[in-house]
Motif scaffolding. Structure first.
Motif, PDB file in Angstrom:
ATOM      1  N   LEU A 169       0.828  -1.206   0.000  1.00 48.75           N
ATOM      2  CA  LEU A 169       0.000   0.000   0.000  1.00 48.75           C
ATOM      3  C   LEU A 169       0.862   1.256   0.000  1.00 48.75           C
ATOM      4  O   LEU A 169       1.906   1.288   0.651  1.00 48.75           O
ATOM      5  CB  LEU A 169      -0.908   0.016   1.231  1.00 48.75           C
ATOM      6  CG  LEU A 169      -2.033  -0.998   1.202  1.00 48.75           C
ATOM      7  CD1 LEU A 169      -2.807  -0.943   2.491  1.00 48.75           C
ATOM      8  CD2 LEU A 169      -2.956  -0.729   0.038  1.00 48.75           C
ATOM      9  N   PRO A 170       0.438   2.295  -0.696  1.00 47.38           N
ATOM     10  CA  PRO A 170       1.154   3.570  -0.616  1.00 47.38           C
ATOM     11  C   PRO A 170       0.791   4.315   0.653  1.00 47.38           C
ATOM     12  O   PRO A 170      -0.170   3.971   1.333  1.00 47.38           O
ATOM     13  CB  PRO A 170       0.655   4.320  -1.839  1.00 47.38           C
ATOM     14  CG  PRO A 170      -0.702   3.796  -2.045  1.00 47.38           C
ATOM     15  CD  PRO A 170      -0.682   2.363  -1.618  1.00 47.38           C
ATOM     16  N   ARG A 171       1.559   5.327   0.968  1.00 54.30           N
ATOM     17  CA  ARG A 171       1.306   6.098   2.178  1.00 54.30           C
ATOM     18  C   ARG A 171       0.091   7.008   2.004  1.00 54.30           C
ATOM     19  O   ARG A 171      -0.119   7.586   0.945  1.00 54.30           O
ATOM     20  CB  ARG A 171       2.528   6.936   2.505  1.00 54.30           C
ATOM     21  CG  ARG A 171       2.390   7.715   3.774  1.00 54.30           C
ATOM     22  CD  ARG A 171       3.566   8.617   3.974  1.00 54.30           C
ATOM     23  NE  ARG A 171       4.807   7.874   3.914  1.00 54.30           N
ATOM     24  CZ  ARG A 171       5.845   8.250   3.187  1.00 54.30           C
ATOM     25  NH1 ARG A 171       5.798   9.338   2.486  1.00 54.30           N
ATOM     26  NH2 ARG A 171       6.929   7.524   3.180  1.00 54.30           N
ATOM     27  N   PHE A 172      -0.715   7.123   3.067  1.00 53.82           N
ATOM     28  CA  PHE A 172      -1.859   8.020   3.031  1.00 53.82           C
ATOM     29  C   PHE A 172      -1.439   9.411   3.461  1.00 53.82           C
ATOM     30  O   PHE A 172      -0.444   9.579   4.160  1.00 53.82           O
ATOM     31  CB  PHE A 172      -2.955   7.531   3.967  1.00 53.82           C
ATOM     32  CG  PHE A 172      -3.499   6.191   3.606  1.00 53.82           C
ATOM     33  CD1 PHE A 172      -4.099   5.991   2.381  1.00 53.82           C
ATOM     34  CD2 PHE A 172      -3.406   5.131   4.478  1.00 53.82           C
ATOM     35  CE1 PHE A 172      -4.600   4.757   2.042  1.00 53.82           C
ATOM     36  CE2 PHE A 172      -3.910   3.894   4.133  1.00 53.82           C
ATOM     37  CZ  PHE A 172      -4.501   3.711   2.921  1.00 53.82           C
ATOM     38  N   ARG A 173      -2.249  10.406   3.063  1.00 54.77           N
ATOM     39  CA  ARG A 173      -2.057  11.748   3.622  1.00 54.77           C
ATOM     40  C   ARG A 173      -2.682  11.777   4.999  1.00 54.77           C
ATOM     41  O   ARG A 173      -3.529  10.947   5.336  1.00 54.77           O
ATOM     42  CB  ARG A 173      -2.729  12.800   2.740  1.00 54.77           C
ATOM     43  CG  ARG A 173      -2.053  13.103   1.471  1.00 54.77           C
ATOM     44  CD  ARG A 173      -2.603  14.426   0.929  1.00 54.77           C
ATOM     45  NE  ARG A 173      -4.043  14.539   1.076  1.00 54.77           N
ATOM     46  CZ  ARG A 173      -4.906  14.309   0.092  1.00 54.77           C
ATOM     47  NH1 ARG A 173      -4.479  13.944  -1.087  1.00 54.77           N
ATOM     48  NH2 ARG A 173      -6.184  14.466   0.290  1.00 54.77           N
ATOM     49  N   ILE A 174      -2.300  12.779   5.800  1.00 55.07           N
ATOM     50  CA  ILE A 174      -2.800  12.772   7.178  1.00 55.07           C
ATOM     51  C   ILE A 174      -4.297  13.032   7.209  1.00 55.07           C
ATOM     52  O   ILE A 174      -5.023  12.446   8.012  1.00 55.07           O
ATOM     53  CB  ILE A 174      -2.038  13.776   8.058  1.00 55.07           C
ATOM     54  CG1 ILE A 174      -2.545  13.666   9.492  1.00 55.07           C
ATOM     55  CG2 ILE A 174      -2.160  15.192   7.565  1.00 55.07           C
ATOM     56  CD1 ILE A 174      -1.611  14.164  10.497  1.00 55.07           C
ATOM     57  N   ASP A 175      -4.826  13.886   6.300  1.00 56.73           N
ATOM     58  CA  ASP A 175      -6.269  14.135   6.350  1.00 56.73           C
ATOM     59  C   ASP A 175      -7.038  12.890   5.946  1.00 56.73           C
ATOM     60  O   ASP A 175      -8.102  12.610   6.495  1.00 56.73           O
ATOM     61  CB  ASP A 175      -6.624  15.326   5.457  1.00 56.73           C
ATOM     62  CG  ASP A 175      -6.229  15.081   4.024  1.00 56.73           C
ATOM     63  OD1 ASP A 175      -5.171  14.475   3.822  1.00 56.73           O
ATOM     64  OD2 ASP A 175      -6.963  15.478   3.119  1.00 56.73           O
TER      65      ASP A 175
END
Lengths: 111, 439, 174
Positions: free
Chosen positions: B335-341
Motif C-alpha cells: 500500500l502507498p502512504r496516506f495523507r494525514i487528512d
C-alpha cells in the motif's frame, strides 16, 4: 515459628499522608503557575491525590459496600477527563484571541 | 508397509519419557513446578519464590522478543523484497540470515550524536520509553493452557493503556530533538493516535462483550469452549482493529510520522547509532506484540481446534503470530502512504461509526443469547452468519455512499480558490497518445 | 493494614516516585517538561492504586490520564507557542507555599488524630466485574449523567476551538 527477617506494614495513615502531600503539591502548582495549562496540571494533581485517598478508604475502612470508593474514583477520573478537555479548549481559544494564556494578563473583567 | 513401520515406533513409551518431567516442553507448567519445588526445598521464603519465578518468566519473554526483533529484520526485508520483485538481503550467510547481525554491528559502532541544544534526559529516555510498552504487553499474553506470566483480570485494558503510553515517548523524541521535522512528525503522530484510540477501544468492546471477560486467557478459553475463533464471530472488529492498529504502529500505509520523503525521518531524524537502533527494534517489537494480541483475541491464541493436543500450544501461538505479522508486512509492502487528512477521515468517518454499530449489534446478540437460554451450539452459527452479513453490508454501504469520488485527473488542492489556475486537460492516456503526444 | 514486605516496599517506592515527579512539575518552568513529569506522576499513582488492590482503576488511570489527558496537554502546549515566554511564578507563590503547607499540616494532623474504623477484609480479588455491576445497578443514574457530561464536554471543546471564519471550501472537479 521463626520471626521474619523483615516485617513491614502499611497502614491507612501512611497512604493518607502520601495523598495529602500530593494534594498540597497540586494546590501549590495550581496557585503559583502563571500559565493556564500549568494551573490545570495542579488541578489534575489534586484530583489524583483525592483518588489515592478514596482508594485507600475503600481498601482499609470497614464498610457495607467497600467498592464504593473505587466507583467514586472512576467517576472522578471521568469528570477530570471532561474538565481537562474543556479547559484545554478554553486555553487554546483564549490564545487565539489574546496571544497569551497567562492568567494575570487575561483581566478584561477587572475594571 | 509404512503403517507397519509407524507401529514399530513406541509412541506410548516416547510420551512416557517426557510426561511429568521438566523437559516436557509441551507446556511450561512442569518446568515451573520443578523450579518451585527446588526453591522450596532450599528454604526460600514464599515471596522470593514469587519474585524469582516472575523474573524467570520475564527473562524468557525478553529473550524471545530480542530473538524475534533480530530475525524479523531479515523476515521483513526478504518478504517485502519478494513482493516488490527484488531478492532482499541474500549475501551474508545462508539466505542472508546473518544480515541482521551485520546491521546490529554497524549500528553499534556508529557514533551516537546528540543535538547540542537537546534536553539530554528526555532525548535519551525517549527510545527506551518507546520500547518498553511493546515488551510489557507480553506479560498478559497466554502462551499455553498453563503458561501465562500474569493472568490479569483487566488484561485487555492493560494492553490498551500500555499502547497509549507509546504516544508520549514519540512526542518526547520529536520535541527533544529540537528539529522542525522531528516536531512535525511527533505532532502528526499525536493527532493520528488520538483519533485512532477510539476505534481501537470500541472495536475491542465487541470481543469483550462476547467473551464476558477482559482476561486474555479467558478470551482464549471462551473460543475453545464455543469451538469458534473470535474472527468468525467478530470479523468487523477484527478488520477495525487491524486497520486502526496498523496506523498506530507507524508502519508504511500510515507512517506519516516518519515519512522519509516528506519530513526526512520524522521523530527519529536526529537519532543515530544504537539510539536509532532502539527505535528500529521497537518498531519491529511493537509489530510482533500487536500480532500476538490479534492472534490471542481473534485467532484463538494457543488453541487451534484439536491441533493443540498434538502440538505444544506455544508453537501454535508463535505460528499464528507470524501469520498475522505476515499480514502487516503485506500491507506494508503493497500500500502507498496516506495523507494525514485521509488517515484522520478514515478513523473518524469510517472506523468509529462502524465500531459503534458493531458494539450495538453485539450487545443485542449477547442479550438474546443470555435471555433465550438456548445453547451455544444454536447461537454461535447464527452469530457467525449475522456478523458476517453485517460486516459485508457495512463495508459495502460505506464504500457505496461515503467513499470519495474517483478522480481520473485530480485537481490540486488550492488555498486561494479565487485565483484562476488553468487545470490539466481532461484527456485519457489513450486519447493523449492518439493526438500524437500533444495535449 | 497490609503486612507484606514486597507490597510495602513497592508502595513506598511508588509514593517516592509520584511525589518526586509532582515536585518536579512544581519546580520545572518549561511546560513540556512539566507535562512529561505529570505523565510520570500519573503512572506512579496508578502503581499506588494497584497496591491498594484497585487494578481496574489503575488501568483506567494509565489509559485516560497518562494516555489521553497528558497527550491533550502536550497538544495544548504546542498550540500555544508564545505562552512559554513569561513563565515565572505568580505573586501568589509565597502565599501558595504557606497555604499548601498549612493544608498538608492540617490533613496530616487530622489523619493521625482520627480513630479509623479499620477492617481486616484483605485485598479485593478481581474488581472489574463487581465494579461493572455497581455502575449498572446502584449507580446507573450517575453513570448516565457522567456520560452526558462527557458528551457536553466534547461538544463544548469542539465549539470553543472552532475557527470563527470558515475558509471558503475549495471547488471539487474544477
Amino acid at each position: 515459628m521463626t520471626t521474619p527477617l523483615l516485617a513491614l506494614t502499611l497502614h491507612l495513615e501512611d497512604v493518607l499522608v502520601v495523598g495529602a502531600a500530593l494534594f498540597a503539591i497540586g494546590l501549590y502548582v495550581a496557585l503559583s503557575k502563571r500559565n493556564a495549562i500549568g494551573v490545570l496540571m495542579g488541578v489534575e494533581l489534586m484530583l489524583n491525590a483525592v483518588n489515592v485517598t478514596l482508594l485507600a478508604f475503600s481498601r482499609f475502612i470497614e464498610s457495607e459496600q467497600p467498592l464504593d470508593g473505587q466507583v467514586f474514583a472512576v467517576f472522578v477520573i471521568t469528570v477530570a477527563a471532561a474538565e481537562a478537555a474543556v479547559a484545554l479548549a478554553l486555553a487554546v481559544a483564549i490564545y487565539k484571541h489574546r496571544e497569551t494564556v497567562n492568567i494575570d494578563e487575561i483581566d478584561l473583567l477587572r475594571w | 508397509m509404512t503403517l507397519n513401520a509407524l507401529r514399530l515406533i513406541p509412541m506410548r513409551s516416547l510420551l512416557d519419557l517426557i510426561t511429568g518431567y521438566w523437559w516436557d516442553l509441551r507446556d511450561f507448567s512442569n518446568l515451573t513446578r520443578m523450579i518451585y519445588k527446588h526453591l522450596e526445598d532450599w528454604g526460600f521464603p514464599d515471596w522470593s519464590i514469587y519474585v524469582i519465578s516472575g523474573l524467570i518468566g520475564t527473562l524468557g519473554i525478553i529473550a524471545f522478543i530480542g530473538g524475534v526483533a533480530v530475525i524479523n529484520i531479515w523476515v521483513e526485508r526478504r518478504v517485502v523484497g519478494r513482493m516488490q520483485s527484488r531478492l532482499g538481503p541474500n549475501r551474508l550467510g545462508p539466505f542472508g540470515l546473518l544480515q541482521p547481525v551485520a546491521d546490529a554491528i554497524k549500528l553499534m559502532q556508529k557514533e551516537v550524536l546528540q543535538p547540542a541544544s537537546a534536553p539530554g534526559l528526555i532525548y535519551t529516555l525517549a527510545p527506551i520509553a518507546f520500547t518498553v510498552p511493546g515488551i510489557a504487553v507480553f506479560a498478559v499474553v497466554p502462551w499455553g493452557r498453563h503458561a501465562v506470566l500474569a493472568s490479569l483480570d483487566v488484561g485487555l485494558l492493560y494492553i490498551l493503556g500500555m499502547s497509549s503510553l507509546a504516544v508520549l515517548s514519540v512526542f518526547m523524541a520529536g520535541y527533544s530533538s529540537n528539529n522542525k521535522y522531528s516536531l512535525f512528525g511527533a505532532m502528526r503522530v499525536i493527532a493520528m493516535l488520538v483519533s485512532y484510540e477510539i476505534p481501537i477501544v470500541a472495536g475491542l468492546l465487541g470481543v469483550v462483550l462476547f467473551a464476558g471477560t477482559m482476561d486474555l486467557q479467558g478470551i482464549v478459553l471462551f473460543q475453545e469452549e464455543n469451538w469458534a475463533f473470535m474472527v468468525m464471530l467478530q470479523p468487523l472488529a477484527f478488520l477495525i482493529y487491524f486497520f486502526a492498529i496498523s496506523a498506530e504502529l507507524n508502519r508504511t500505509p500510515a507512517d506519516i510520522a516518519e515519512a522519509e520523503s516528506e519530513i526526512v525521518g520524522g521523530y527519529h531524524t536526529e537519532y543515530s547509532g544504537m539510539k536509532f537502533g532502539l527505535f528500529y527494534a521497537a518498531e519491529l517489537i511493537n509489530a510482533v506484540s500487536v500480532s500476538a494480541i490479534i492472534a490471542t483475541l481473534f485467532l484463538g491464541g494457543w488453541w487451534a481446534y484439536k491441533l493443540d493436543e498434538l502440538v505444544p500450544g506455544w508453537m501454535i501461538f508463535i505460528g499464528k503470530v507470524y501469520g498475522v505479522y505476515f499480514l502487516f508486512v503485506w500491507t506494508r509492502g503493497t500500500l502507498p502512504r496516506f495523507r494525514i487528512d485521509q488517515l484522520l477521515a478514515f478513523a473518524w468517518k469510517w472506523l468509529t461509526p462502524m465500531a459503534i454499530i458493531n458494539v450495538v449489534v453485539v450487545a443485542a446478540e449477547v442479550l438474546a443469547w443470555e435471555e433465550s437460554g438456548w445453547s451455544a451450539g444454536f447461537w454461535i452459527p447464527v452469530f457467525i452468519a449475522v456478523n458476517g452479513a453485517l460486516t459485508g453490508a457495512l463495508i459495502f454501504g460505506f464504500v457505496k455512499f461515503f467513499a470519495p469520488k474517483f478522480q481520473r485527473f485530480p485537481t490540486r488542492p488550492r488555498f486561494y480558490p479565487d485565483i484562476d489556475v488553468p487545470s490539466l486537460p481532461a484527456v485519457t492516456g489513450a486519447e493523449f497518445m492518439a493526438k500524437g503526444g500533444q495535449a | 493494614m497490609i503486612a507484606d514486605n514486597g507490597i510495602v516496599i513497592a508502595f513506598w517506592l511508588l509514593a517516592a516516585t509520584t511525589i518526586g515527579c509532582a515536585l518536579m512539575v512544581a519546580a520545572v518552568r518549561e511546560l513540556v517538561q512539566a507535562v512529561l513529569f505529570l505523565a510520570l506522576t500519573f503512572v506512579g499513582a496508578a502503581g499506588m492504586y494497584i497496591v491498594l488492590s484497585a487494578d481496574f482503576v489503575a488501568v483506567v488511570q494509565v489509559l485516560i490520564y497518562a494516555g489521553a489527558v497528558s497527550v491533550l496537554m502536550t497538544f495544548a502546549v504546542m498550540l500555544t507557542p508564545a505562552a512559554d515566554r513569561r513563565n515565572s511564578e505568580t505573586v501568589f507563590q509565597v502565599p501558595a507555599l504557606i497555604l499548601a503547607g498549612l493544608v498538608l499540616a492540617i490533613v496530616v494532623f487530622v489523619t493521625l488524630d482520627t480513630d479509623w474504623a479499620i477492617s481486616d477484609r484483605g485485598a479485593f480479588s478481581a474488581t472489574a466485574a463487581s465494579l461493572g455491576e455497581a455502575f449498572l445497578k446502584p449507580y446507573v443514574v450517575p453513570f448516565e449523567v457522567a456520560s452526558v457530561l462527557l458528551m457536553v464536554a466534547m461538544i463544548g471543546a469542539i465549539v470553543l476551538t472552532q475557527e470563527d471564519e470558515v475558509p471558503p471550501r475549495r471547488q471539487e472537479g474544477e
